[in-house]
Design an enzyme around this catalytic site. Sequence first.
Site, PDB file in Angstrom:
ATOM      1  N   HIS A 119      -0.581  -8.050   3.407  1.00 52.21           N
ATOM      2  CA  HIS A 119      -0.351  -8.539   4.773  1.00 52.21           C
ATOM      3  C   HIS A 119      -1.326  -8.008   5.810  1.00 52.21           C
ATOM      4  O   HIS A 119      -1.252  -8.375   6.977  1.00 52.21           O
ATOM      5  CB  HIS A 119       1.105  -8.315   5.213  1.00 52.21           C
ATOM      6  CG  HIS A 119       1.506  -6.898   5.438  1.00 52.21           C
ATOM      7  ND1 HIS A 119       2.243  -6.509   6.525  1.00 52.21           N
ATOM      8  CD2 HIS A 119       1.301  -5.780   4.715  1.00 52.21           C
ATOM      9  CE1 HIS A 119       2.481  -5.205   6.456  1.00 52.21           C
ATOM     10  NE2 HIS A 119       1.923  -4.750   5.361  1.00 52.21           N
ATOM     11  N   SER A 122      -3.323  -3.772   0.650  1.00 52.86           N
ATOM     12  CA  SER A 122      -2.072  -4.453   0.970  1.00 52.86           C
ATOM     13  C   SER A 122      -2.330  -5.893   1.398  1.00 52.86           C
ATOM     14  O   SER A 122      -3.277  -6.159   2.156  1.00 52.86           O
ATOM     15  CB  SER A 122      -1.406  -3.671   2.112  1.00 52.86           C
ATOM     16  OG  SER A 122      -0.280  -4.360   2.585  1.00 52.86           O
ATOM     17  N   GLN A 134      -6.956  -0.785   5.564  1.00 50.27           N
ATOM     18  CA  GLN A 134      -7.452  -1.374   6.811  1.00 50.27           C
ATOM     19  C   GLN A 134      -8.906  -1.827   6.730  1.00 50.27           C
ATOM     20  O   GLN A 134      -9.356  -2.565   7.605  1.00 50.27           O
ATOM     21  CB  GLN A 134      -7.284  -0.377   7.976  1.00 50.27           C
ATOM     22  CG  GLN A 134      -5.845  -0.042   8.310  1.00 50.27           C
ATOM     23  CD  GLN A 134      -5.077  -1.209   8.965  1.00 50.27           C
ATOM     24  OE1 GLN A 134      -5.631  -2.263   9.310  1.00 50.27           O
ATOM     25  NE2 GLN A 134      -3.776  -1.036   9.131  1.00 50.27           N
ATOM     26  N   CYS A 159       4.722   2.071  11.715  1.00 48.00           N
ATOM     27  CA  CYS A 159       5.603   2.792  10.800  1.00 48.00           C
ATOM     28  C   CYS A 159       6.155   4.055  11.438  1.00 48.00           C
ATOM     29  O   CYS A 159       7.170   4.572  11.024  1.00 48.00           O
ATOM     30  CB  CYS A 159       4.843   3.148   9.529  1.00 48.00           C
ATOM     31  SG  CYS A 159       3.869   1.776   8.918  1.00 48.00           S
ATOM     32  N   ALA A 181       0.817  -1.210   0.000  1.00 47.02           N
ATOM     33  CA  ALA A 181       0.000   0.000   0.000  1.00 47.02           C
ATOM     34  C   ALA A 181       0.856   1.267   0.000  1.00 47.02           C
ATOM     35  O   ALA A 181       0.441   2.298  -0.529  1.00 47.02           O
ATOM     36  CB  ALA A 181      -0.940  -0.004   1.197  1.00 47.02           C
ATOM     37  N   THR A 182       2.046   1.187   0.571  1.00 51.03           N
ATOM     38  CA  THR A 182       2.922   2.368   0.569  1.00 51.03           C
ATOM     39  C   THR A 182       3.221   2.783  -0.872  1.00 51.03           C
ATOM     40  O   THR A 182       3.112   3.964  -1.234  1.00 51.03           O
ATOM     41  CB  THR A 182       4.245   2.048   1.315  1.00 51.03           C
ATOM     42  OG1 THR A 182       3.928   1.782   2.677  1.00 51.03           O
ATOM     43  CG2 THR A 182       5.240   3.187   1.223  1.00 51.03           C
TER      44      THR A 182
HETATM   45  N1  PMP Z   1      -1.970   2.510   4.592  1.00 47.89           N
HETATM   46  C1  PMP Z   1      -2.459   2.130   5.788  1.00 47.89           C
HETATM   47  C2  PMP Z   1      -3.755   2.702   6.268  1.00 47.89           C
HETATM   48  C3  PMP Z   1      -1.740   1.206   6.558  1.00 47.89           C
HETATM   49  O1  PMP Z   1      -2.234   0.832   7.741  1.00 47.89           O
HETATM   50  C4  PMP Z   1      -0.516   0.697   6.061  1.00 47.89           C
HETATM   51  C5  PMP Z   1       0.290  -0.289   6.867  1.00 47.89           C
HETATM   52  N2  PMP Z   1       0.697   0.166   8.133  1.00 47.89           N
HETATM   53  C6  PMP Z   1      -0.065   1.133   4.811  1.00 47.89           C
HETATM   54  C7  PMP Z   1      -0.820   2.035   4.107  1.00 47.89           C
HETATM   55  C8  PMP Z   1       1.218   0.621   4.235  1.00 47.89           C
HETATM   56  O2  PMP Z   1       1.049  -0.689   3.762  1.00 47.89           O
HETATM   57  P1  PMP Z   1       2.283  -1.569   3.281  1.00 47.89           P
HETATM   58  O3  PMP Z   1       2.851  -2.180   4.525  1.00 47.89           O
HETATM   59  O4  PMP Z   1       1.670  -2.606   2.381  1.00 47.89           O
HETATM   60  O5  PMP Z   1       3.232  -0.707   2.567  1.00 47.89           O
END
Ligand code: PMP
Length: 386
Positions: free
Chosen positions: A202, A200, A180, A326, A71-72
Amino acid sequence: MPGVYLDYNASSPLDPRVAEAMVPVLTERFGNASSVHRFGRAQAALVDDARSELAELVGCGLGGVVFTAGATEANNLVLKGVLESARPTRNRILVSAVEHASVRATAAWISAQSLAKVETIPVTRGGFVDPEAVEDMLADDVLLVSVMAANSETGVLNDVGQIAALATGAGALVHCDATQIVGRLPFDMSELGVDLASLSGHKICGPGGVGALVMNASAGRALSPVVHGGGHERGLRSGSVNVAGVVGLGKAAILAAADRATDMARVGALRDELLAGLRARIPGIAENGDPARRLPNTLNLRFRGADAEAVMVSVDPVAISTGSACSAGTIEPSPVLSAMGIERDAAFESLRFSLGRFTTAADIAKAIDRMVSAVEYVRSMSGGVG
Ligand code: PMP
């Protein structure tokens, strides 16, 4: 001692059924999904199956799924990818104050580079975006509105449909970080009127390091790639596709659609049990985020007079979090809680519990017991309830 895992919003365990779907791809299949030979075509067929499984889960067309490394990356692709389509007349980007760092930090970078004017949409004390606040900020110069569906730290839900209708009415593109909510509550982007959504693997009991940006056709046309060199994914994302990961994401999407309702009814009851058990045995607890509108699996609590980091360490083998993983390790209070107007001291005493598919009643009982001891211990070290 076996651990009790209550940190699903940071990352969820891989469902064994997902692992089972991935293993043959890892052990028996090979070849680049972009190759034209039979090995490549077989890999591409697996990727396309996963594409339709994901499209089905989130309500978008097959052509609208771009696989990413998570998702990042999807969030980065949206915010940076729309910039080229920005005409001088549309140069404002509106981003909610409680977005994940991959949206907020990307928006901050765009602003620092003067690539667009970035404005922050405030949230209420309950942690959600008031659609009226968006309406007040909208005008015909807004290029993109980015508001997440469910917050990772508080679980608070936004009225994405109403926000999307307002933004679309003003001619802006609508992005929703659905990381989420997907797999927990229904999320259909065409019904909601969302143009682009990030997700995402995971977070839905799938593999890490794989995710997707899903979009409708007009958003796809408005986007330019940020990772160049091959254009493997619909010209919008270069890099050989992680076939096993994508197959796992597809399987996780199928399971999410099939199990979501039963999973969440069970998980919601466990979450409520956790809250009731903690309240019954620990004084000085306050809930962060509007309890009437949040994910069934998430609880964010302040334990007055107990430093959250210290409790998190003391409560081992129970795994909980002080906020978004994060941003853990920074000494600033959670930006999400701060944006909600929660005072610094209260933010430093706040913990997130997030449950999921494999959480049991025994886990909850143990978590309550361990929390009682941990909070008592931390409070005794700092002189009692503040
Ligand atoms: N968006 C949200 C709302 C998240 O909770 C997260 C994960 N903490 C991310 C983006 C990032 O996802 P990813 O670990 O797949 O990069």
